[in-house]
Scaffold this motif. Sequence first.
Motif, PDB file in Angstrom:
ATOM      1  N   ALA A  79       0.832  -1.213   0.000  1.00  0.00           N
ATOM      2  CA  ALA A  79       0.000   0.000   0.000  1.00  0.00           C
ATOM      3  C   ALA A  79       0.866   1.264   0.000  1.00  0.00           C
ATOM      4  O   ALA A  79       0.554   2.235  -0.692  1.00  0.00           O
ATOM      5  CB  ALA A  79      -0.949  -0.001   1.189  1.00  0.00           C
ATOM      6  N   LEU A  80       1.948   1.258   0.762  1.00  0.00           N
ATOM      7  CA  LEU A  80       2.814   2.445   0.827  1.00  0.00           C
ATOM      8  C   LEU A  80       3.342   2.782  -0.568  1.00  0.00           C
ATOM      9  O   LEU A  80       3.281   3.939  -1.001  1.00  0.00           O
ATOM     10  CB  LEU A  80       3.969   2.196   1.813  1.00  0.00           C
ATOM     11  CG  LEU A  80       5.031   3.284   1.881  1.00  0.00           C
ATOM     12  CD1 LEU A  80       4.439   4.623   2.301  1.00  0.00           C
ATOM     13  CD2 LEU A  80       6.159   2.878   2.842  1.00  0.00           C
ATOM     14  N   LYS A  81       3.823   1.776  -1.278  1.00  0.00           N
ATOM     15  CA  LYS A  81       4.348   2.029  -2.622  1.00  0.00           C
ATOM     16  C   LYS A  81       3.246   2.545  -3.553  1.00  0.00           C
ATOM     17  O   LYS A  81       3.458   3.478  -4.336  1.00  0.00           O
ATOM     18  CB  LYS A  81       4.975   0.751  -3.193  1.00  0.00           C
ATOM     19  CG  LYS A  81       5.657   0.982  -4.520  1.00  0.00           C
ATOM     20  CD  LYS A  81       6.351  -0.236  -5.031  1.00  0.00           C
ATOM     21  CE  LYS A  81       6.890   0.004  -6.420  1.00  0.00           C
ATOM     22  NZ  LYS A  81       7.345  -1.214  -7.069  1.00  0.00           N
ATOM     23  N   ARG A  82       2.067   1.959  -3.437  1.00  0.00           N
ATOM     24  CA  ARG A  82       0.969   2.413  -4.309  1.00  0.00           C
ATOM     25  C   ARG A  82       0.638   3.881  -4.044  1.00  0.00           C
ATOM     26  O   ARG A  82       0.402   4.650  -4.973  1.00  0.00           O
ATOM     27  CB  ARG A  82      -0.272   1.520  -4.121  1.00  0.00           C
ATOM     28  CG  ARG A  82      -0.148   0.175  -4.817  1.00  0.00           C
ATOM     29  CD  ARG A  82      -1.486  -0.544  -4.915  1.00  0.00           C
ATOM     30  NE  ARG A  82      -1.993  -0.961  -3.621  1.00  0.00           N
ATOM     31  CZ  ARG A  82      -1.571  -2.040  -2.961  1.00  0.00           C
ATOM     32  NH1 ARG A  82      -0.655  -2.816  -3.511  1.00  0.00           N
ATOM     33  NH2 ARG A  82      -2.075  -2.347  -1.781  1.00  0.00           N
ATOM     34  N   VAL A  83       0.651   4.286  -2.762  1.00  0.00           N
ATOM     35  CA  VAL A  83       0.378   5.698  -2.447  1.00  0.00           C
ATOM     36  C   VAL A  83       1.470   6.574  -3.066  1.00  0.00           C
ATOM     37  O   VAL A  83       1.181   7.593  -3.706  1.00  0.00           O
ATOM     38  CB  VAL A  83       0.302   5.920  -0.919  1.00  0.00           C
ATOM     39  CG1 VAL A  83       0.208   7.409  -0.606  1.00  0.00           C
ATOM     40  CG2 VAL A  83      -0.901   5.194  -0.325  1.00  0.00           C
ATOM     41  N   VAL A  84       2.718   6.156  -2.898  1.00  0.00           N
ATOM     42  CA  VAL A  84       3.845   6.948  -3.404  1.00  0.00           C
ATOM     43  C   VAL A  84       3.812   7.047  -4.939  1.00  0.00           C
ATOM     44  O   VAL A  84       4.214   8.059  -5.513  1.00  0.00           O
ATOM     45  CB  VAL A  84       5.180   6.319  -2.899  1.00  0.00           C
ATOM     46  CG1 VAL A  84       6.362   6.836  -3.676  1.00  0.00           C
ATOM     47  CG2 VAL A  84       5.350   6.600  -1.411  1.00  0.00           C
ATOM     48  N   MET A  85       3.289   6.014  -5.573  1.00  0.00           N
ATOM     49  CA  MET A  85       3.193   6.035  -7.042  1.00  0.00           C
ATOM     50  C   MET A  85       1.961   6.802  -7.520  1.00  0.00           C
ATOM     51  O   MET A  85       1.706   6.900  -8.729  1.00  0.00           O
ATOM     52  CB  MET A  85       3.140   4.596  -7.600  1.00  0.00           C
ATOM     53  CG  MET A  85       4.400   3.783  -7.345  1.00  0.00           C
ATOM     54  SD  MET A  85       5.926   4.561  -7.923  1.00  0.00           S
ATOM     55  CE  MET A  85       5.709   4.540  -9.689  1.00  0.00           C
TER      56      MET A  85
END
Length: 240
Positions: A224-230
């Motif tokens: 989820a963290l990576k998806r938010v950052v992307m």
Amino acid sequence: MTSPKPAYKRILLKLSGEALMGDDAFGINRATIVRIVDEVTEVINLGVEVAIVIGGGNIFRGVAGGSVGMDRATADYMGMLATVMNSLALADAMNKTGLTARVMSAIAIDQVVEPYVRPKALQYLEEGKVVVFAAGTGNPFFTTDTAAALRGAEIGAEMVLKATKVDGVYSADPKKDPNATRYTEISFDDAIGQNLGIMDATAFALCRDQKLPIKVFSIFKNGALKRVVMGEDEGTLVHA
Ligand SMILES: Nc1ncnc2c1ncn2[C@@H]1O[C@H](COP(=O)(O)OP(=O)(O)OP(=O)(O)O)[C@@H](O)[C@H]1O
Ligand SMILES: O=c1ccn([C@@H]2O[C@H](COP(=O)(O)O)[C@@H](O)[C@H]2O)c(=O)[nH]1
């Protein structure tokens, strides 16, 4: 073909202290902290500068101490010290995986961690180090959510990412109200006006005034963290 770029260059990640417990009753669950560090490593490897504020709810919460008769300010200082312990544990786990993390405290405990000095924090971030801001704002009667808003504004973060136990902002506390519905986005004024308990009003107001958006998402959801950052669709956006 070029690979997609992250949506943000510098972020302030607020980690729930309680989430660190994993399935334990209190304290820091090793497997949980290692998983969180792996997720942070993923976004560091994308070239994103990451500063972190971590809560202390897994160890001590000032309001709880105050409610059993302790002086509230004293209890709050204990809460801030709890966040120092979490920050040290997190930075230790990061340093063990090859990241370079620095803890900076809002309360002077120089033998343990270096003090918070804004230009130094900015320097660390530019060098690609993870900066963990410990001891909240350094003042009683505040929370680490407000510390996240404050430090986020100070370092020029483009967004505060609140990684918590629920997957976004709901119309009511989803742990208490099964009929609560999740917002994909909500304005600061509506979040404050509806008294939504996901974050305190001081944190919302500071972010609103500084035009610093917040993304609320679940720390338990893999990737989820990576998806938010992307910049992908994940959690709830709180905006001006
Ligand atoms: N409207 C709402 N939408 C979503 N969550 C809500 C809402 N109202 C209350 N909550 C609760 O807010 C909690 C926020 O948890 P979180 O652990 O991040 O808080 P915190 O006080 O910042 O934690 P810590 O002190 O452990 O860092 C969620 O567990 C959720 O149950
Ligand atoms: O600026 C601050 C930040 C925190 N506290 C105290 O610490 C605990 C733990 O923080 P959480 O945000 O609840 O995780 C908090 O309950 C306060 O007692 C503080 O006083 N000032």
